[in-house]
Design a protein around this motif. Structure first.
Motif, PDB file in Angstrom:
ATOM      1  N   TRP A 133      16.250  -3.482 -16.657  1.00 45.16           N
ATOM      2  CA  TRP A 133      16.277  -1.973 -16.390  1.00 45.16           C
ATOM      3  C   TRP A 133      17.512  -1.318 -16.531  1.00 45.16           C
ATOM      4  O   TRP A 133      17.476  -0.446 -16.968  1.00 45.16           O
ATOM      5  N   LYS A 151       1.471  10.234 -19.368  1.00 44.36           N
ATOM      6  CA  LYS A 151       3.070  10.320 -19.072  1.00 44.36           C
ATOM      7  C   LYS A 151       3.549  11.686 -19.565  1.00 44.36           C
ATOM      8  O   LYS A 151       4.141  12.231 -19.081  1.00 44.36           O
ATOM      9  N   HIS A 172      18.342   1.865 -19.132  1.00 44.39           N
ATOM     10  CA  HIS A 172      19.036   3.056 -18.465  1.00 44.39           C
ATOM     11  C   HIS A 172      20.339   3.510 -19.324  1.00 44.39           C
ATOM     12  O   HIS A 172      20.594   4.723 -19.348  1.00 44.39           O
ATOM     13  N   THR A 183       5.556  17.346 -11.284  1.00 48.05           N
ATOM     14  CA  THR A 183       4.702  16.134 -11.305  1.00 48.05           C
ATOM     15  C   THR A 183       5.391  14.946 -10.883  1.00 48.05           C
ATOM     16  O   THR A 183       4.757  14.118 -10.913  1.00 48.05           O
ATOM     17  N   GLY A 184       6.766  15.109 -10.937  1.00 45.03           N
ATOM     18  CA  GLY A 184       7.676  13.739 -10.836  1.00 45.03           C
ATOM     19  C   GLY A 184       8.040  13.273 -12.047  1.00 45.03           C
ATOM     20  O   GLY A 184       8.599  12.221 -12.166  1.00 45.03           O
ATOM     21  N   GLY A 195      -3.150   6.685 -12.182  1.00 40.56           N
ATOM     22  CA  GLY A 195      -3.590   7.412 -11.027  1.00 40.56           C
ATOM     23  C   GLY A 195      -5.142   7.782 -11.303  1.00 40.56           C
ATOM     24  O   GLY A 195      -5.656   7.461 -12.290  1.00 40.56           O
ATOM     25  N   ASP A 207       4.382   5.082 -24.268  1.00 39.86           N
ATOM     26  CA  ASP A 207       3.847   3.839 -23.582  1.00 39.86           C
ATOM     27  C   ASP A 207       3.965   2.489 -24.463  1.00 39.86           C
ATOM     28  O   ASP A 207       3.633   2.622 -25.691  1.00 39.86           O
ATOM     29  N   GLY A 254       2.722  14.183 -17.228  1.00 43.36           N
ATOM     30  CA  GLY A 254       3.615  13.941 -16.051  1.00 43.36           C
ATOM     31  C   GLY A 254       2.572  13.466 -14.803  1.00 43.36           C
ATOM     32  O   GLY A 254       3.119  13.293 -13.848  1.00 43.36           O
ATOM     33  N   VAL A 255       1.416  12.787 -15.373  1.00 40.08           N
ATOM     34  CA  VAL A 255       0.517  12.502 -14.345  1.00 40.08           C
ATOM     35  C   VAL A 255       0.612  10.960 -14.297  1.00 40.08           C
ATOM     36  O   VAL A 255       0.499  10.481 -12.874  1.00 40.08           O
ATOM     37  N   PRO A 288      10.410  12.348 -15.203  1.00 45.33           N
ATOM     38  CA  PRO A 288      11.885  12.699 -15.470  1.00 45.33           C
ATOM     39  C   PRO A 288      12.177  13.616 -16.330  1.00 45.33           C
ATOM     40  O   PRO A 288      11.362  13.537 -17.515  1.00 45.33           O
ATOM     41  N   GLU A 337       3.419  -1.707 -24.112  1.00 44.13           N
ATOM     42  CA  GLU A 337       2.721  -2.744 -23.387  1.00 44.13           C
ATOM     43  C   GLU A 337       2.904  -4.096 -24.219  1.00 44.13           C
ATOM     44  O   GLU A 337       3.095  -4.080 -25.423  1.00 44.13           O
ATOM     45  N   SER A 347       9.676   4.024 -21.811  1.00 42.27           N
ATOM     46  CA  SER A 347       8.760   3.048 -21.559  1.00 42.27           C
ATOM     47  C   SER A 347       9.405   1.786 -21.619  1.00 42.27           C
ATOM     48  O   SER A 347      10.062   1.542 -22.662  1.00 42.27           O
ATOM     49  N   HIS A 348       9.181   0.841 -20.579  1.00 43.52           N
ATOM     50  CA  HIS A 348       9.517  -0.569 -20.989  1.00 43.52           C
ATOM     51  C   HIS A 348       8.459  -1.410 -20.701  1.00 43.52           C
ATOM     52  O   HIS A 348       7.604  -1.401 -19.646  1.00 43.52           O
TER      53      HIS A 348
END
Ligand SMILES: CC(C)(COP(=O)(O)OP(=O)(O)OC[C@H]1O[C@@H](n2cnc3c(N)ncnc32)[C@H](O)[C@@H]1OP(=O)(O)O)[C@@H](O)C(=O)NCCC(=O)NCCS
Length: 224
Positions: A42, A156, A46, A71-72, A163, A106, A159-160, A74, A108, A87-88
Protein backbone atom coordinates in the motif's frame (compact mmCIF):
# COMPACT_ATOMS: atom_id res chain seq x y z
CA UNK A 1 -3.75 11.54 -23.94
CA UNK A 2 -4.54 9.73 -20.76
CA UNK A 3 -1.66 7.84 -19.18
CA UNK A 4 -2.14 4.70 -17.14
CA UNK A 5 0.91 3.85 -15.09
CA UNK A 6 1.29 0.20 -14.20
CA UNK A 7 3.16 -0.20 -10.91
CA UNK A 8 4.77 -3.33 -9.48
CA UNK A 9 4.35 -3.10 -5.71
CA UNK A 10 7.89 -4.08 -4.79
CA UNK A 11 8.88 -3.15 -1.23
CA UNK A 12 12.41 -2.41 -2.46
CA UNK A 13 10.99 0.87 -3.81
CA UNK A 14 10.45 2.03 -0.23
CA UNK A 15 13.73 3.75 0.51
CA UNK A 16 13.63 5.97 3.60
CA UNK A 17 13.64 9.04 1.36
CA UNK A 18 10.59 7.93 -0.62
CA UNK A 19 8.71 6.69 2.41
CA UNK A 20 9.13 10.17 3.94
CA UNK A 21 6.88 11.51 1.15
CA UNK A 22 3.86 9.88 2.78
CA UNK A 23 1.68 12.08 4.97
CA UNK A 24 0.93 11.25 8.62
CA UNK A 25 -2.57 10.21 7.49
CA UNK A 26 -1.17 7.84 4.90
CA UNK A 27 1.26 6.34 7.42
CA UNK A 28 -1.59 5.94 9.89
CA UNK A 29 -3.69 4.09 7.32
CA UNK A 30 -0.80 1.75 6.51
CA UNK A 31 -0.16 1.18 10.21
CA UNK A 32 -3.73 -0.05 10.69
CA UNK A 33 -3.28 -2.84 8.15
CA UNK A 34 -3.09 -6.30 9.63
CA UNK A 35 -0.22 -7.63 7.58
CA UNK A 36 3.07 -5.86 7.09
CA UNK A 37 3.33 -7.17 3.52
CA UNK A 38 -0.04 -5.58 2.70
CA UNK A 39 0.98 -2.31 4.36
CA UNK A 40 4.27 -2.28 2.43
CA UNK A 41 2.48 -2.72 -0.90
CA UNK A 42 0.00 0.00 0.00
CA UNK A 43 2.87 2.38 0.86
CA UNK A 44 4.54 1.62 -2.49
CA UNK A 45 1.28 2.36 -4.33
CA UNK A 46 1.01 5.73 -2.59
CA UNK A 47 4.70 6.54 -3.12
CA UNK A 48 4.15 5.83 -6.83
CA UNK A 49 0.97 7.92 -6.82
CA UNK A 50 2.88 10.89 -5.37
CA UNK A 51 5.77 10.37 -7.81
CA UNK A 52 3.38 10.31 -10.79
CA UNK A 53 1.28 13.29 -9.69
CA UNK A 54 4.08 15.59 -8.42
CA UNK A 55 5.34 16.75 -11.85
CA UNK A 56 1.76 17.13 -13.07
CA UNK A 57 0.96 19.70 -10.37
CA UNK A 58 4.55 21.06 -10.26
CA UNK A 59 5.38 20.31 -6.64
CA UNK A 60 7.65 17.84 -4.87
CA UNK A 61 6.14 14.38 -4.16
CA UNK A 62 5.82 15.16 -0.44
CA UNK A 63 3.92 18.37 -1.28
CA UNK A 64 1.12 16.71 -3.27
CA UNK A 65 -2.13 17.45 -1.44
CA UNK A 66 -5.21 15.24 -1.61
CA UNK A 67 -8.78 16.03 -0.66
CA UNK A 68 -12.04 14.12 -0.97
CA UNK A 69 -14.87 15.32 -3.18
CA UNK A 70 -18.51 15.24 -2.06
CA UNK A 71 -18.76 11.50 -2.77
CA UNK A 72 -15.55 10.64 -0.92
CA UNK A 73 -13.50 10.16 -4.06
CA UNK A 74 -9.88 11.28 -3.64
CA UNK A 75 -9.02 14.34 -5.73
CA UNK A 76 -5.98 16.58 -6.04
CA UNK A 77 -6.15 19.75 -3.96
CA UNK A 78 -4.18 21.90 -6.43
CA UNK A 79 -5.34 24.52 -8.95
CA UNK A 80 -6.18 23.16 -12.42
CA UNK A 81 -5.26 19.65 -11.30
CA UNK A 82 -6.08 16.71 -13.59
CA UNK A 83 -8.33 13.79 -12.76
CA UNK A 84 -6.69 10.64 -11.47
CA UNK A 85 -7.67 7.20 -10.28
CA UNK A 86 -5.81 4.50 -8.38
CA UNK A 87 -6.49 0.79 -8.10
CA UNK A 88 -4.45 -1.97 -6.53
CA UNK A 89 -4.66 -5.75 -6.50
CA UNK A 90 -2.08 -8.41 -5.70
CA UNK A 91 1.36 -6.95 -6.32
CA UNK A 92 0.20 -4.50 -8.99
CA UNK A 93 -1.38 -1.06 -9.07
CA UNK A 94 -2.73 1.16 -11.80
CA UNK A 95 -2.61 4.94 -11.66
CA UNK A 96 -4.54 6.76 -14.39
CA UNK A 97 -3.92 10.46 -14.94
CA UNK A 98 -6.03 12.36 -17.41
CA UNK A 99 -7.33 15.84 -18.04
CA UNK A 100 -10.62 17.28 -16.88
CA UNK A 101 -12.93 14.39 -17.83
CA UNK A 102 -13.86 12.18 -14.86
CA UNK A 103 -12.16 8.79 -15.01
CA UNK A 104 -11.78 5.60 -13.04
CA UNK A 105 -9.60 2.51 -13.23
CA UNK A 106 -10.12 -0.86 -11.64
CA UNK A 107 -7.67 -3.72 -11.35
CA UNK A 108 -8.48 -7.25 -10.23
CA UNK A 109 -6.66 -10.52 -9.88
CA UNK A 110 -8.66 -13.21 -11.68
CA UNK A 111 -9.19 -16.00 -9.16
CA UNK A 112 -11.81 -18.63 -8.38
CA UNK A 113 -14.84 -17.06 -6.66
CA UNK A 114 -16.85 -19.59 -4.66
CA UNK A 115 -19.93 -17.35 -4.37
CA UNK A 116 -19.75 -16.11 -7.96
CA UNK A 117 -23.38 -16.77 -8.80
CA UNK A 118 -24.68 -15.25 -5.54
CA UNK A 119 -22.55 -12.14 -5.94
CA UNK A 120 -23.63 -11.69 -9.55
CA UNK A 121 -27.30 -12.25 -8.70
CA UNK A 122 -27.19 -9.76 -5.83
CA UNK A 123 -24.82 -7.07 -7.09
CA UNK A 124 -24.86 -7.28 -10.88
CA UNK A 125 -27.55 -5.97 -13.21
CA UNK A 126 -29.94 -8.70 -14.37
CA UNK A 127 -28.54 -8.74 -17.94
CA UNK A 128 -25.00 -9.08 -16.57
CA UNK A 129 -26.01 -11.97 -14.36
CA UNK A 130 -27.76 -13.60 -17.34
CA UNK A 131 -24.50 -13.67 -19.35
CA UNK A 132 -22.90 -15.76 -16.60
CA UNK A 133 -25.60 -18.36 -16.10
CA UNK A 134 -24.82 -20.42 -19.19
CA UNK A 135 -21.10 -19.70 -19.40
CA UNK A 136 -18.62 -22.50 -18.72
CA UNK A 137 -15.34 -22.25 -16.88
CA UNK A 138 -12.85 -20.71 -17.40
CA UNK A 139 -14.84 -18.18 -19.46
CA UNK A 140 -17.36 -17.75 -16.66
CA UNK A 141 -14.81 -16.48 -14.14
CA UNK A 142 -13.10 -14.37 -16.81
CA UNK A 143 -16.42 -12.83 -17.71
CA UNK A 144 -17.28 -12.17 -14.07
CA UNK A 145 -14.08 -10.14 -13.62
CA UNK A 146 -14.48 -8.44 -17.00
CA UNK A 147 -17.91 -7.21 -15.92
CA UNK A 148 -16.68 -6.38 -12.43
CA UNK A 149 -13.72 -4.24 -13.57
CA UNK A 150 -15.72 -2.40 -16.28
CA UNK A 151 -18.49 -1.66 -13.80
CA UNK A 152 -16.20 -0.71 -10.95
CA UNK A 153 -14.09 1.58 -13.18
CA UNK A 154 -17.26 3.50 -14.03
CA UNK A 155 -18.53 3.54 -10.43
CA UNK A 156 -15.16 4.79 -9.20
CA UNK A 157 -15.13 7.49 -11.88
CA UNK A 158 -18.46 8.82 -10.62
CA UNK A 159 -17.22 8.55 -7.03
CA UNK A 160 -19.67 5.91 -5.93
CA UNK A 161 -17.58 2.76 -5.74
CA UNK A 162 -18.95 -0.48 -4.38
CA UNK A 163 -22.42 -0.13 -2.95
CA UNK A 164 -26.14 0.02 -3.73
CA UNK A 165 -25.62 1.47 -7.23
CA UNK A 166 -23.96 -1.78 -8.44
CA UNK A 167 -27.11 -3.41 -9.87
CA UNK A 168 -28.34 -0.08 -11.31
CA UNK A 169 -25.41 0.07 -13.74
CA UNK A 170 -24.94 -2.43 -16.57
CA UNK A 171 -21.84 -2.97 -18.70
CA UNK A 172 -21.25 -5.33 -21.61
CA UNK A 173 -19.79 -8.78 -21.01
CA UNK A 174 -18.38 -9.34 -24.51
CA UNK A 175 -14.56 -9.47 -24.64
CA UNK A 176 -14.51 -7.59 -27.97
CA UNK A 177 -16.98 -4.89 -27.07
CA UNK A 178 -16.44 -2.95 -23.85
CA UNK A 179 -19.17 -0.43 -23.13
CA UNK A 180 -21.51 1.05 -20.59
CA UNK A 181 -25.02 -0.21 -21.39
CA UNK A 182 -27.07 1.70 -18.85
CA UNK A 183 -27.04 3.68 -15.64
CA UNK A 184 -30.53 3.95 -14.15
CA UNK A 185 -29.52 7.14 -12.33
CA UNK A 186 -27.93 8.80 -15.40
CA UNK A 187 -29.81 7.83 -18.58
CA UNK A 188 -27.45 9.79 -20.87
CA UNK A 189 -24.30 8.16 -19.49
CA UNK A 190 -23.94 5.45 -22.20
CA UNK A 191 -23.78 8.20 -24.82
CA UNK A 192 -21.10 10.08 -22.88
CA UNK A 193 -18.77 7.46 -21.44
CA UNK A 194 -16.14 5.12 -22.84
CA UNK A 195 -15.23 1.90 -21.08
CA UNK A 196 -12.04 0.13 -22.19
CA UNK A 197 -10.31 -3.08 -21.16
CA UNK A 198 -6.60 -2.79 -20.45
CA UNK A 199 -4.27 -5.39 -21.91
CA UNK A 200 -2.61 -6.74 -18.76
CA UNK A 201 -0.64 -9.91 -18.19
CA UNK A 202 -2.60 -12.90 -16.83
CA UNK A 203 -3.99 -13.21 -14.14
CA UNK A 204 -4.72 -9.48 -13.94
CA UNK A 205 -7.65 -7.75 -15.61
CA UNK A 206 -8.24 -4.05 -15.64
CA UNK A 207 -10.59 -1.50 -17.09
CA UNK A 208 -10.77 2.23 -17.58
CA UNK A 209 -13.90 4.37 -17.69
CA UNK A 210 -13.74 7.98 -18.87
CA UNK A 211 -16.42 10.53 -19.65
CA UNK A 212 -15.34 11.10 -23.22
CA UNK A 213 -16.17 9.36 -26.46
CA UNK A 214 -12.67 9.82 -27.86
CA UNK A 215 -10.78 8.16 -25.05
CA UNK A 216 -7.12 7.85 -26.05
CA UNK A 217 -4.92 6.24 -23.51
CA UNK A 218 -1.53 4.66 -23.13
CA UNK A 219 -0.38 2.03 -20.64
CA UNK A 220 3.18 2.60 -19.38
CA UNK A 221 5.30 0.76 -16.85
CA UNK A 222 6.14 2.98 -13.87
CA UNK A 223 9.79 2.97 -12.84
CA UNK A 224 10.92 4.57 -9.59
C1 LIG B 1 -12.97 2.72 -2.77
C2 LIG B 1 -13.47 1.43 -3.34
C3 LIG B 1 -14.07 1.75 -4.69
C4 LIG B 1 -12.32 0.45 -3.38
O1 LIG B 1 -12.48 -0.57 -4.29
P1 LIG B 1 -11.41 -1.76 -4.37
O2 LIG B 1 -11.68 -2.52 -5.61
O3 LIG B 1 -11.40 -2.48 -3.07
O4 LIG B 1 -10.02 -1.05 -4.41
P2 LIG B 1 -9.22 -0.32 -5.56
O5 LIG B 1 -7.82 -0.63 -5.30
O6 LIG B 1 -9.77 -0.59 -6.91
O7 LIG B 1 -9.49 1.23 -5.30
C5 LIG B 1 -9.03 1.85 -4.15
C6 LIG B 1 -8.83 3.31 -4.45
O8 LIG B 1 -10.02 3.93 -4.91
C7 LIG B 1 -9.98 5.31 -4.52
N1 LIG B 1 -11.26 5.63 -3.88
C8 LIG B 1 -11.59 5.66 -2.56
N2 LIG B 1 -12.87 6.04 -2.41
C9 LIG B 1 -13.36 6.25 -3.64
C10 LIG B 1 -14.63 6.67 -4.15
N3 LIG B 1 -15.66 6.97 -3.34
N4 LIG B 1 -14.77 6.79 -5.49
C11 LIG B 1 -13.76 6.54 -6.31
N5 LIG B 1 -12.54 6.14 -5.91
C12 LIG B 1 -12.35 5.99 -4.58
C13 LIG B 1 -8.78 5.50 -3.62
O9 LIG B 1 -7.73 6.05 -4.39
C14 LIG B 1 -8.47 4.09 -3.21
O10 LIG B 1 -7.12 3.88 -2.95
P3 LIG B 1 -6.59 3.73 -1.43
O11 LIG B 1 -7.53 2.85 -0.73
O12 LIG B 1 -5.22 3.18 -1.57
O13 LIG B 1 -6.58 5.13 -0.90
C15 LIG B 1 -14.54 0.83 -2.41
O14 LIG B 1 -14.00 0.55 -1.17
C16 LIG B 1 -15.70 1.77 -2.24
O15 LIG B 1 -16.61 1.70 -3.04
N6 LIG B 1 -15.70 2.68 -1.27
C17 LIG B 1 -16.66 3.78 -1.21
C18 LIG B 1 -18.05 3.38 -0.83
C19 LIG B 1 -18.04 2.48 0.33
O16 LIG B 1 -17.49 2.80 1.36
N7 LIG B 1 -18.65 1.32 0.14
C20 LIG B 1 -18.63 0.29 1.10
C21 LIG B 1 -19.98 0.18 1.76
S1 LIG B 1 -21.18 -0.53 0.68
Amino acid sequence: VLIIHQVTLDAAVLTAARRAWLSPDEEARAARMHRESVAARWRVAHVALRAVLAPVVSVAPSEVRFAADATGRPVLDHPAAPQFSLSHAGDQALIAVGGTAPLGVDLELVRPVAELDDIARTHFASEEHATLVDAREPERTQRFFRIWTRKEAYLKAIGVGVGPRLPRVAVSADARDARLLRDDDAPDAPRQWSVCDLALATPYVGALAVRSLEARWQLVQWRP
